[in-house]
Design a protein around this motif. Structure first.
Motif, PDB file in Angstrom:
ATOM      1  N   SER A   1       0.447  -1.165  -0.148  1.00  0.00           N
ATOM      2  CA  SER A   1      -0.019  -0.008  -0.205  1.00  0.00           C
ATOM      3  C   SER A   1       1.453   1.229  -0.575  1.00  0.00           C
ATOM      4  N   PHE A   2       0.362   2.600  -0.115  1.00  0.00           N
ATOM      5  CA  PHE A   2       1.045   4.056  -0.304  1.00  0.00           C
ATOM      6  C   PHE A   2       1.403   4.347   1.205  1.00  0.00           C
ATOM      7  N   ARG A   3       1.038   3.445   2.489  1.00  0.00           N
ATOM      8  CA  ARG A   3       1.313   3.308   3.699  1.00  0.00           C
ATOM      9  C   ARG A   3       2.493   2.411   3.926  1.00  0.00           C
ATOM     10  N   GLU A   4       2.624   1.472   2.954  1.00  0.00           N
ATOM     11  CA  GLU A   4       3.894   0.864   3.217  1.00  0.00           C
ATOM     12  C   GLU A   4       5.083   1.401   2.765  1.00  0.00           C
ATOM     13  N   VAL A   5       4.848   1.598   1.657  1.00  0.00           N
ATOM     14  CA  VAL A   5       5.655   2.403   0.322  1.00  0.00           C
ATOM     15  C   VAL A   5       6.391   3.324   1.666  1.00  0.00           C
ATOM     16  N   GLU A   6       5.634   4.577   2.170  1.00  0.00           N
ATOM     17  CA  GLU A   6       5.823   5.326   3.102  1.00  0.00           C
ATOM     18  C   GLU A   6       6.702   4.698   4.117  1.00  0.00           C
ATOM     19  N   GLU A   7       6.423   3.609   4.979  1.00  0.00           N
ATOM     20  CA  GLU A   7       7.367   2.892   6.382  1.00  0.00           C
ATOM     21  C   GLU A   7       8.999   2.108   5.752  1.00  0.00           C
ATOM     22  N   LEU A   8       8.962   1.809   4.539  1.00  0.00           N
ATOM     23  CA  LEU A   8       9.804   1.338   4.012  1.00  0.00           C
ATOM     24  C   LEU A   8      11.190   1.943   3.474  1.00  0.00           C
ATOM     25  N   MET A   9      10.905   4.113   3.114  1.00  0.00           N
ATOM     26  CA  MET A   9      12.093   4.192   2.929  1.00  0.00           C
ATOM     27  C   MET A   9      12.452   5.413   4.163  1.00  0.00           C
TER      28      MET A   9
ATOM     29  N   GLY B   1      14.331   3.764   5.713  1.00  0.00           N
ATOM     30  CA  GLY B   1      15.430   2.518   5.785  1.00  0.00           C
ATOM     31  C   GLY B   1      16.261   3.378   4.268  1.00  0.00           C
ATOM     32  N   ARG B   2      16.282   4.178   3.327  1.00  0.00           N
ATOM     33  CA  ARG B   2      16.484   3.800   2.298  1.00  0.00           C
ATOM     34  C   ARG B   2      17.004   5.580   2.865  1.00  0.00           C
ATOM     35  N   GLY B   3      16.487   6.046   4.839  1.00  0.00           N
ATOM     36  CA  GLY B   3      16.687   7.650   4.550  1.00  0.00           C
ATOM     37  C   GLY B   3      16.058   9.153   3.946  1.00  0.00           C
ATOM     38  N   VAL B   4      15.388   8.269   3.708  1.00  0.00           N
ATOM     39  CA  VAL B   4      13.904   9.228   2.850  1.00  0.00           C
ATOM     40  C   VAL B   4      12.417   9.126   3.770  1.00  0.00           C
ATOM     41  N   ILE B   5      12.605  11.038   3.670  1.00  0.00           N
ATOM     42  CA  ILE B   5      11.317  10.546   4.844  1.00  0.00           C
ATOM     43  C   ILE B   5       9.996  11.358   3.810  1.00  0.00           C
ATOM     44  N   VAL B   6       9.478  10.711   3.556  1.00  0.00           N
ATOM     45  CA  VAL B   6       7.780  10.651   2.906  1.00  0.00           C
ATOM     46  C   VAL B   6       7.105  10.200   3.045  1.00  0.00           C
ATOM     47  N   SER B   7       5.534  11.210   2.926  1.00  0.00           N
ATOM     48  CA  SER B   7       4.067  10.792   3.386  1.00  0.00           C
ATOM     49  C   SER B   7       3.445   9.951   1.977  1.00  0.00           C
ATOM     50  N   HIS B   8       2.584   9.210   2.374  1.00  0.00           N
ATOM     51  CA  HIS B   8       2.396   7.981   1.577  1.00  0.00           C
ATOM     52  C   HIS B   8       1.011   9.019   0.754  1.00  0.00           C
ATOM     53  N   ALA B   9       0.784  10.193   1.434  1.00  0.00           N
ATOM     54  CA  ALA B   9      -0.027  10.619   0.055  1.00  0.00           C
ATOM     55  C   ALA B   9       0.385  11.152  -0.866  1.00  0.00           C
ATOM     56  N   THR B  10       1.927  11.372  -1.036  1.00  0.00           N
ATOM     57  CA  THR B  10       2.832  12.345  -2.036  1.00  0.00           C
ATOM     58  C   THR B  10       3.502  10.737  -2.690  1.00  0.00           C
ATOM     59  N   VAL B  11       3.650   9.648  -2.181  1.00  0.00           N
ATOM     60  CA  VAL B  11       3.875   8.336  -2.725  1.00  0.00           C
ATOM     61  C   VAL B  11       3.038   8.472  -3.489  1.00  0.00           C
ATOM     62  N   ARG B  12       0.939   8.300  -3.264  1.00  0.00           N
ATOM     63  CA  ARG B  12       0.451   7.857  -3.980  1.00  0.00           C
ATOM     64  C   ARG B  12      -0.239   8.997  -5.080  1.00  0.00           C
ATOM     65  N   ARG B  13       0.445  10.792  -4.835  1.00  0.00           N
ATOM     66  CA  ARG B  13       0.396  11.727  -5.841  1.00  0.00           C
ATOM     67  C   ARG B  13       1.544  11.004  -7.608  1.00  0.00           C
ATOM     68  N   TRP B  14       2.836  10.506  -6.802  1.00  0.00           N
ATOM     69  CA  TRP B  14       3.936  10.059  -7.656  1.00  0.00           C
ATOM     70  C   TRP B  14       3.743   8.971  -8.892  1.00  0.00           C
TER      71      TRP B  14
END
Length: 249
Positions: free
Chosen positions: A41-49, A51-64
Motif C-alpha cells: 500500500s502507499f502507507r507501506e511504501v512510506e514505512e519502507l523509505m 530505511g533508505r534515509g528518506v522521509i516521505v508521506s503516503h499521500a506524496t507516494v500516491r501522487r507520484w
C-alpha cells in the motif's frame, strides 16, 4: 523474452519532467517501483523509505504513482520488441464497489501484455471494442488469435479481424488465464477497486511495470537471471531519467 538496452538519443523518448518536485528522480522512481512491483500500500511504501534515509508521506507516494506510473509503463512498452504473431485473449470477473465487472487482457506467446481493458459487459459490443483498441495499441495484426469459447469473441473477430485465424478452445488459452494471477494477488492486497476508471488506470500501469521485472526465471540459470535483471533495471533508469544523473551530497 530478452530485453536489450537502447542507446540514449537513438529513437528513445524523453524521460518525464520532474520540474517542481523537491525529491530527486531516484527517490520518486524507487517509490513507484516499490508500489507497482510488490503488493504494497502507499502507507507501506512510506514505512519502507526511512530505511533508505528518506522521509516521505503516503499521500506524496500516491501522487507520484498517479502522475508517473503510466508514463513509466509507456516508456517500458516502447522498449519492447514487436509482439509475437499469436495472441491469447481472456477475461475474468473483478468486483468494483461490489459490482461485477469484466477485465479483458491480451498477451502474446511470451506472456507480454498487449492490452488490458475493464468493461461493464462481455457481449459482442464489448469484445468488438477490445479488438479495436488492441489493434490500435499494438499497431499490428496477429496471425492467430486464441480465445475461450465465449461466443462474443467469435462474432467480434468476424467483424474486426476476419483475415486472422481464430482458435477457440478452453485448453489452448492457459497462457492468458495464467497471466491473471499477479492481478488477482494485487486485487486481494488492495481489497478490491473503488471505480472502473481507477481500476483501468492502476492495471494499465501495473501490467507495464510489474511484468517488466518478472522475466521467466524458471527458464533461466541463476547467472542468466542476474544478467537479465541488471539490463532491466538499467532500462528502468533510462526511461525514468535516473540514468546518468549526478549524485547529490
Amino acid at each position: 523474452m530478452i530485453l536489450e538496452l537502447v542507446v540514449p538519443g537513438r529513437g528513445s523518448s524523453a524521460s518525464p519532467s520532474y520540474k517542481g518536485h523537491r525529491y530527486p528522480v531516484e527517490v520518486i522512481s524507487h517509490c513507484v517501483w516499490l508500489y507497482f512491483r510488490f503488493p504494497l500500500s502507499f502507507r507501506e511504501v512510506e514505512e519502507l523509505m526511512p530505511g533508505r534515509g528518506v522521509i516521505v508521506s503516503h499521500a506524496t507516494v500516491r501522487r507520484w504513482c498517479l502522475k508517473f506510473g503510466q508514463a513509466y509503463a509507456n516508456g517500458l512498452r516502447r522498449r519492447r520488441p514487436r509482439p509475437g504473431d499469436t495472441w491469447h485473449l481472456d477475461e475474468v470477473f473483478i468486483k468494483i464497489n461490489g459490482e461485477r465487472k469484466y477485465l479483458r487482457r491480451a498477451v502474446d506467446a511470451d506472456g507480454t501484455v498487449l492490452d488490458i481493458l475493464v468493461q461493464n459487459r462481455r457481449d459482442t459490443t464489448a469484445a468488438r471494442r477490445f479488438f479495436r483498441t488492441l489493434l490500435k495499441k499494438t499497431c499490428s495484426v496477429s496471425r492467430v488469435v486464441v480465445t475461450d469459447k465465449l461466443r462474443s469473441y467469435g462474432a467480434a473477430h468476424r467483424e474486426v479481424m476476419p483475415s486472422v485465424e481464430h482458435r477457440c478452445h478452453q485448453g489452448l488459452n492457459n497462457r492468458a488465464e495464467n497471466s491473471h494471477q499477479p492481478i488477482r494477488q494485487r486485487e486481494r492486497a488492495m481489497k478490491g477497486f473503488r471505480s472502473v476508471g481507477g481500476a483501468q488506470q492502476f492495471l494499465a500501469a501495473f501490467s507495464g511495470i510489474s511484468l517488466h521485472f518478472r522475466p521467466h526465471r524458471h527458464l533461466m540459470t541463476a547467472a542468466h537471471y542476474r544478467a537479465e535483471m541488471t539490463v532491466r533495471f538499467a532500462i528502468w533508469d533510462q526511461i525514468t531519467g535516473a540514468a546518468g544523473r549526478p549524485t547529490t551530497a
